[in-house]
Enzyme design. Sequence first.
Site, PDB file in Angstrom:
ATOM      1  CB  SER A  79      -5.749  11.710   4.505  1.00  0.00           C
ATOM      2  OG  SER A  79      -6.717  12.707   4.250  1.00  0.00           O
ATOM      3  CE  LYS A  94      -8.118  11.236   0.917  1.00  0.00           C
ATOM      4  NZ  LYS A  94      -8.723  11.557   2.185  1.00  0.00           N
TER       5      LYS A  94
END
Length: 138
Positions: free
Chosen positions: A59, A96
Amino acid sequence: MLPARTPPPLPLRLPLAGESVAAGFPSPADDYIEVGIDLNEQLIRHPSSTFFLRVSGDSMTGAGIHHGDLLVVDRSLDPRPGRVVVAVLDGAFTLKRLVRCQGRLRLEAAHPAYPPLELEQCGEVLIWGVAVHVIHAL
């Protein structure tokens, strides 16, 4: 009885060339080695709050962080918008970028296949630390 504390490791100095390497046009190289370098001094500002984590998943590939990379995470740093953070969402770790969007905080992946995570819509949220370096093989 408390367990004995392990003494901090002695600095391990590795050779450091006296010149930087040109990433553009070639430059003459020096044939000598200058001062040594200790990677702990270069990568770790706060030893008592720094941890290493192995990355799992893809990701964050758009940020240059790949599956299997080693992260240097500093838990003493402020998790400000724009920083890549390790967060715990409902008991699960995730990596993230912390972003402020329309006045609200959210976590964004650096890969188009992953939608942003709105922190207000998550259950229990804990920003565990700030990623300060990534180490990977070329």
